[in-house]
Design an enzyme around this catalytic site. Sequence first.
Site, PDB file in Angstrom:
ATOM      1  N   THR A  68      44.001  11.885   2.322  1.00 19.21           N
ATOM      2  CA  THR A  68      42.881  11.313   1.562  1.00 19.21           C
ATOM      3  C   THR A  68      41.548  11.761   2.142  1.00 19.21           C
ATOM      4  O   THR A  68      41.518  12.658   3.007  1.00 19.21           O
ATOM      5  CB  THR A  68      43.034   9.769   1.453  1.00 19.21           C
ATOM      6  OG1 THR A  68      42.042   9.277   0.553  1.00 19.21           O
ATOM      7  CG2 THR A  68      42.885   9.063   2.789  1.00 19.21           C
ATOM      8  N   LYS A  72      41.108  16.263   1.660  1.00 16.21           N
ATOM      9  CA  LYS A  72      41.909  16.767   0.541  1.00 16.21           C
ATOM     10  C   LYS A  72      41.719  18.268   0.301  1.00 16.21           C
ATOM     11  O   LYS A  72      42.644  18.943  -0.133  1.00 16.21           O
ATOM     12  CB  LYS A  72      41.588  16.001  -0.744  1.00 16.21           C
ATOM     13  CG  LYS A  72      42.216  14.624  -0.786  1.00 16.21           C
ATOM     14  CD  LYS A  72      41.983  13.980  -2.140  1.00 16.21           C
ATOM     15  CE  LYS A  72      42.701  12.663  -2.232  1.00 16.21           C
ATOM     16  NZ  LYS A  72      42.594  12.054  -3.564  1.00 16.21           N
ATOM     17  N   ASP A 108      47.763  13.286  -7.828  1.00 12.01           N
ATOM     18  CA  ASP A 108      46.758  12.487  -8.549  1.00 12.01           C
ATOM     19  C   ASP A 108      46.768  12.826 -10.042  1.00 12.01           C
ATOM     20  O   ASP A 108      46.595  11.942 -10.881  1.00 12.01           O
ATOM     21  CB  ASP A 108      45.346  12.770  -7.996  1.00 12.01           C
ATOM     22  CG  ASP A 108      45.122  12.120  -6.644  1.00 12.01           C
ATOM     23  OD1 ASP A 108      45.744  11.083  -6.363  1.00 12.01           O
ATOM     24  OD2 ASP A 108      44.324  12.668  -5.858  1.00 12.01           O
ATOM     25  N   GLY A 132      31.266  12.326 -13.705  1.00 13.28           N
ATOM     26  CA  GLY A 132      31.499  12.792 -12.345  1.00 13.28           C
ATOM     27  C   GLY A 132      32.012  14.215 -12.328  1.00 13.28           C
ATOM     28  O   GLY A 132      32.558  14.712 -13.337  1.00 13.28           O
ATOM     29  N   TYR A 230      39.359   1.138  -8.530  1.00 11.50           N
ATOM     30  CA  TYR A 230      40.158  -0.084  -8.716  1.00 11.50           C
ATOM     31  C   TYR A 230      39.701  -1.196  -7.789  1.00 11.50           C
ATOM     32  O   TYR A 230      40.303  -2.271  -7.751  1.00 11.50           O
ATOM     33  CB  TYR A 230      41.652   0.199  -8.504  1.00 11.50           C
ATOM     34  CG  TYR A 230      41.973   0.849  -7.177  1.00 11.50           C
ATOM     35  CD1 TYR A 230      42.176   0.082  -6.048  1.00 11.50           C
ATOM     36  CD2 TYR A 230      42.029   2.220  -7.079  1.00 11.50           C
ATOM     37  CE1 TYR A 230      42.439   0.668  -4.824  1.00 11.50           C
ATOM     38  CE2 TYR A 230      42.300   2.830  -5.867  1.00 11.50           C
ATOM     39  CZ  TYR A 230      42.507   2.051  -4.754  1.00 11.50           C
ATOM     40  OH  TYR A 230      42.756   2.641  -3.552  1.00 11.50           O
TER      41      TYR A 230
HETATM   42  P1  ATR Z   1      35.582  11.901  -5.086  1.00 17.47           P
HETATM   43  O1  ATR Z   1      36.456  12.843  -4.321  1.00 17.47           O
HETATM   44  O2  ATR Z   1      35.986  10.446  -4.920  1.00 17.47           O
HETATM   45  O3  ATR Z   1      35.442  12.275  -6.519  1.00 17.47           O
HETATM   46  P2  ATR Z   1      33.063  13.102  -4.422  1.00 17.47           P
HETATM   47  O4  ATR Z   1      33.708  14.433  -4.503  1.00 17.47           O
HETATM   48  O5  ATR Z   1      32.123  12.815  -3.298  1.00 17.47           O
HETATM   49  O6  ATR Z   1      34.140  11.945  -4.383  1.00 17.47           O
HETATM   50  O7  ATR Z   1      32.295  12.851  -5.824  1.00 17.47           O
HETATM   51  C1  ATR Z   1      31.522  11.719  -6.056  1.00 17.47           C
HETATM   52  C2  ATR Z   1      31.013  11.741  -7.509  1.00 17.47           C
HETATM   53  O8  ATR Z   1      30.231  10.559  -7.734  1.00 17.47           O
HETATM   54  C3  ATR Z   1      30.106  12.929  -7.826  1.00 17.47           C
HETATM   55  O9  ATR Z   1      30.283  13.272  -9.169  1.00 17.47           O
HETATM   56  C4  ATR Z   1      28.721  12.316  -7.592  1.00 17.47           C
HETATM   57  O10 ATR Z   1      27.671  12.963  -8.299  1.00 17.47           O
HETATM   58  P3  ATR Z   1      26.890  14.249  -7.667  1.00 17.47           P
HETATM   59  O11 ATR Z   1      27.825  15.416  -7.836  1.00 17.47           O
HETATM   60  O12 ATR Z   1      25.658  14.384  -8.456  1.00 17.47           O
HETATM   61  O13 ATR Z   1      26.646  13.909  -6.206  1.00 17.47           O
HETATM   62  C5  ATR Z   1      28.912  10.946  -8.156  1.00 17.47           C
HETATM   63  N1  ATR Z   1      27.928   9.990  -7.627  1.00 17.47           N
HETATM   64  C6  ATR Z   1      27.890   9.454  -6.383  1.00 17.47           C
HETATM   65  N2  ATR Z   1      26.857   8.596  -6.275  1.00 17.47           N
HETATM   66  C7  ATR Z   1      26.227   8.578  -7.480  1.00 17.47           C
HETATM   67  C8  ATR Z   1      25.086   7.889  -8.021  1.00 17.47           C
HETATM   68  N3  ATR Z   1      24.408   7.018  -7.283  1.00 17.47           N
HETATM   69  N4  ATR Z   1      24.755   8.118  -9.315  1.00 17.47           N
HETATM   70  C9  ATR Z   1      25.445   8.976 -10.073  1.00 17.47           C
HETATM   71  N5  ATR Z   1      26.531   9.668  -9.620  1.00 17.47           N
HETATM   72  C10 ATR Z   1      26.910   9.484  -8.354  1.00 17.47           C
END
Ligand code: ATR
Length: 292
Positions: A68, A72, A108, A132, A230
Amino acid sequence: MTDINGKTRVYGLIGSPIEHTMSPLIHNTLAGTLGHNLIYVPFPVSGDGIGAAVRGAFELHISGMNVTVPHKNTIIPFLERTDPRAARIGAVNTLVRGKSGYVGYNTDVEGLYRALRSENIRIEGEDILLFGAGGAARAAAFLCAEKGAASLYILNRSAEKAGILAAEVNRFMKRDFAVGMALADSHKLPHSRFLAFQSTSVGLYPDAGRAVIENPDFYTRIHTGYDIVYRPPDTRFMHLVQNAGGRAYNGLKMLCYQAVIAFELWNDITVPEEEISRIYQNVREACDRYES
Ligand code: ATR
């Protein structure tokens, strides 16, 4: 709980932080009820230690691992090989022992698919909205591509990252199927009703009570919303979808199915659906205890 003896197989989860993981509950319950002589334990491993941890685990004859945050992607160079689907997504969450090292898989994607099927949610022919463009979003995006969605709009805070993911999906599909957009441009979406996946970390504990788009009117465009978060079990995104008349789900079933699929890979079995329902109930109760 398994009676531990000289033949007990050891499995585990590597990541950081992992104090609140549900995976030991899922795997040890499955092992107990299905009669497998194995235990599953958390292994906290932070950034730089990943290569040494993978080599050490192999030497210690750890039979398999889940992976995790934050490993990853960075674990991939330390593996014997990576399954093509995991390679495409750039994320491995399950290791299976090979001859000279571990083979990396991503459960996943299939976990999300089986969770959707269990709720009778279809991807085929749907217009999809994906919030995202991080690791979780990548799994959802490639699933939508594989399973015949009609269109895919990727909305992200960083439009650049949305565009990069859309381009990768389009290369895989060999056609223009995905469109990357800035969240701020959501008013430019076509007038469809969408199946939406919320795969940002917005709304995730302890950031509960927030959603990527707060305007309640926007949610009339979503007939079904699936939040990969979740914790908390009722997210703000889910409320907004429901209040606008749509169906909404959290990511707890996806969590259960990704674990079940790893267990199936490790033990070369199919876990019966009744068992998965039982696991889901256990995990729900554990989450509720955690919330209160
Ligand atoms: P994961 O592996 O859980 O998907 P990650 O790769 O860090 O985690 O991705 C986090 C996602 O949440 C990204 O799409 C991020 O947007 P950015 O690419 O612009 O950073 C999004 N995210 C995190 N905080 C955010 C916020 N406050 N508002 C909008 N999007 C957010």
